[in-house]
Each structure stands twice: as C-alpha cells, then as structure tokens.
Design an enzyme around this catalytic site. Structure first.
Site, PDB file in Angstrom:
ATOM      1  N   HIS A  82      70.438  64.576  21.210  1.00  0.00           N
ATOM      2  CA  HIS A  82      71.206  64.334  22.422  1.00  0.00           C
ATOM      3  C   HIS A  82      70.519  64.905  23.681  1.00  0.00           C
ATOM      4  CE1 HIS A  82      74.975  63.502  19.596  1.00  0.00           C
ATOM      5  NE2 HIS A  82      74.147  62.366  19.785  1.00  0.00           N
ATOM      6  N   HIS A  90      81.684  62.799  16.032  1.00  0.00           N
ATOM      7  CA  HIS A  90      80.183  63.232  16.395  1.00  0.00           C
ATOM      8  C   HIS A  90      79.285  62.739  15.111  1.00  0.00           C
ATOM      9  CE1 HIS A  90      76.869  65.983  16.302  1.00  0.00           C
ATOM     10  NE2 HIS A  90      77.166  65.941  17.580  1.00  0.00           N
ATOM     11  N   GLU A  99      77.018  63.818  13.390  1.00  0.00           N
ATOM     12  CA  GLU A  99      76.790  64.768  12.602  1.00  0.00           C
ATOM     13  C   GLU A  99      78.015  64.632  11.159  1.00  0.00           C
ATOM     14  OE1 GLU A  99      76.725  69.509  11.229  1.00  0.00           O
ATOM     15  OE2 GLU A  99      75.905  68.944  13.013  1.00  0.00           O
ATOM     16  N   CYS A 142      74.493  77.521  11.474  1.00  0.00           N
ATOM     17  CA  CYS A 142      73.270  77.430  11.965  1.00  0.00           C
ATOM     18  C   CYS A 142      72.964  78.800  12.953  1.00  0.00           C
ATOM     19  CB  CYS A 142      73.328  76.281  12.886  1.00  0.00           C
ATOM     20  SG  CYS A 142      72.271  75.971  14.126  1.00  0.00           S
ATOM     21  N   SER A 157      75.911  66.311  24.332  1.00  0.00           N
ATOM     22  CA  SER A 157      75.469  67.326  23.485  1.00  0.00           C
ATOM     23  C   SER A 157      76.518  68.238  23.186  1.00  0.00           C
ATOM     24  CB  SER A 157      74.359  68.038  24.330  1.00  0.00           C
ATOM     25  OG  SER A 157      74.171  69.307  23.463  1.00  0.00           O
ATOM     26  N   SER A 174      69.026  70.868  22.260  1.00  0.00           N
ATOM     27  CA  SER A 174      68.213  69.596  22.494  1.00  0.00           C
ATOM     28  C   SER A 174      67.701  69.367  23.795  1.00  0.00           C
ATOM     29  CB  SER A 174      69.146  68.420  22.034  1.00  0.00           C
ATOM     30  OG  SER A 174      70.346  68.379  22.596  1.00  0.00           O
TER      31      SER A 174
END
EC number: 1.17.7.4
Length: 308
Positions: free
Chosen positions: A41, A124, A126, A194, A222, A266
């Site tokens: 993004h 989103h 994901e 993450c 994003s 990103s």
C-alpha cells in the site's frame, strides 16, 4: 529545527521481498507482469513498478491468458489461487511469510474443531485473504464491543488469530475480552506477532517522548501507517500522516522545536528524504537518528526467481 528519525522505520522484510518479486519477474520474463491488488500500500512504489512494466489489476479476470501474475504481499483467498490454477496462469506468490503463517495457524485451529475468530479490519485485503484461506466460517472482530456482541455460547471451543499489521498493544484489549468471554480459548504465542509492526510502533512511542510534532510517511490506505499516526496522537503529540514532502503543511511546524519522523512498513526511504527536504525549505534542519532495534530479517524469494 531538530529532526529525529525513528529506528526502525519504513520497509519491512515482507515488503522488500514483495517488491523484489515484481522487479525480478520483470527482468526474467519481460513486461508486462500482472499484479493482483497493489503489491504494497504505497502509491510511489506502485507507480515506480508501473513505469517498469507492471500492470496492477483488482481481479484475475483482467489478466490475459498465460500472463505472469503476482499475488500481493497481503495474501489472497483460496478461491483466487484456484481461479489462477484453473486458468493455468504462471503465478508468483508475494504473500508475506508472516501472513502465510497466520493462514496456517487458522487452518490448524479449524482442524482441532475450534471456531475461529479473526481480529482485524473489515475490508482490508489481508483480512479478506485470511478469511478466504481458512476452510470454515471465520468470525471477524474489530473491537471489544464486537466481542461482547458475539452470540456463541461461552463454553464454545474457540481460537483467535490477528491481522499482521496489528501489534500486541493493538489487540491486547480485544484478546482480554475474548478470554473473559470464552472458557476454552487458544491463540498464537505473543512471539508470533509481526516483528515489524511491533518494532515500528515501539519506535514511535520512544519518539513521542522527545518531540513536539510527529510526521508519519505513508499512504492513506496503509493500515500500519495510520496506526503509527494514531499512536503519536494517543501519546499527546500532534501527529500527521503524509505521502511525501508535497503534503507537508508549514503551519504544523510553526511552534515546533523538535520534529519526529517515521515511515510505515510500505513507505520507501526516498519519501522520508523528500519530507526532510520539504522541512529544509521552511528553515534550517538538524537530523539525527534515534537508537533503536536493528532489523536484519530477510525472507527467501520464490524458487523460480532465486538468483542462480
């Protein structure tokens, strides 16, 4: 004006890998290479890949027969993989390995007979990919209120997974609400979160203790960049999300002696440089980088593209 750069900031390993997949595919197969959804993004990244011959589409139906196709870092649903296979499209999967790990966790919980709950943002890519990878219905929750509104009995065996761009801090209240609501609940180890999301958020918290204003370089769509701006605001520091130097409003810096700058996972460093240049046009700037966590994680490329 003193400018402090957060450390770490900008690209994470999953983003580096995804961009490299598109670039190497263009080198190996020649343009055009088709990419389903924005690879990451960030408009600057997308435009620079377009200039090299990448064509971005939202649906596989837009990809011509036999054309090299890349799935974005956010991951895709099984139905998308199956459609590509049915059409015999040569696919390069740029899904972040940490997203794939979440998919696999979700599948494991389902095979154990648990009802799966996903903590994430509706709409989103994901989240859509994860919900479409798990071969059973998935309940999406975005807040403590939505946990409390779930109609499952309290003794239902459940498990939860989380969107990778949410950190431990983002999800802890929702997880606590789930644990209070259900007696038989499992979830991933906290170490499975993450690393890049957590590190960038921790760095912004450190930054917020030192500065009058925070600028977050990143795209409006994003998720992780928006969250960095929110964290600055929650810490009581005026925080702004900007795509590049052209969006800098001098009024934000009028009374600021110290400015913190970070970037979403990103956003490339060239855009951070652009923001600093925009500040230099307003007045003298002294830049220093805060000490922070060093990141040296690299993810392997797909076998078809690995350097021979």
């Amino acid at each position: 004006m003193e400018v402090y750069l957060a450390q770490p900031r900008g690209f994470c390993a999953g983003v580096v890998r995804a961009i490299e997949i598109v670039e190497r595919a263009l080198e190996k197969y020649g343009p055009p290479v088709y990419v389903r959804h924005e690879i990451v993004h960030n408009k600057y990244v997308v435009e620079s890949l377009k200039a090299k011959g990448a064509i971005f589409v939202e649906e596989l139906s837009e990809v011509p027969p036999k054309a090299v196709t890349v799935f974005s870092a956010h991951g895709v649903a099984r139905s998308v993989e199956e459609e590509a296979a049915a059409r015999d499209l040569p696919v390069l999967n740029a899904t972040c390995p940490l997203v794939t790990k979440v998919h696999n966790q979700g599948k494991r919980y389902i095979t154990k007979g648990r009802t799966l709950i996903l903590i994430g943002h509706a709409g989103h890519p994901e989240v859509e990919g994860t919900m479409g990878q798990v071969p059973a219905p998935v309940l999406l929750v975005q807040s403590v209120q939505e946990v409390n509104a779930l109609t499952l009995p309290g003794d239902t065996p459940v498990a939860y997974i989380t969107q990778t761009t949410l950190s431990v801090d983002d999800t802890k209240d929702i997880i606590a609400a789930l644990q209070a609501r259900f007696t038989d609940i499992q979830g991933p180890d906290i170490r499975d979160i993450c690393y890049a999301t957590q590190n960038r958020q921790s760095a912004v918290r450190d930054l917020s203790k030192l500065v009058d204003v925070i600028l977050v370089v990143g795209a409006a769509n994003s998720s992780n960049s928006n969250r960095l701006r929110e964290i600055g605001t929650e810490a009581g520091v005026a925080s702004y999300l900007i795509a590049d130097g052209s969006e800098l409003d001098p009024a934000w810096l009028k009374d600021a002696r110290t400015v913190g700058v970070t970037a979403g996972a990103s956003a490339p460093e060239v855009l951070v440089d652009d923001v600093i240049e925009a500040m230099r046009r307003i007045g003298p700037v002294k830049v220093s980088v805060l000490p922070g966590r060093e990141e040296n994680i690299e993810f392997r490329l797909p076998a078809q593209l690995a350097a021979s």
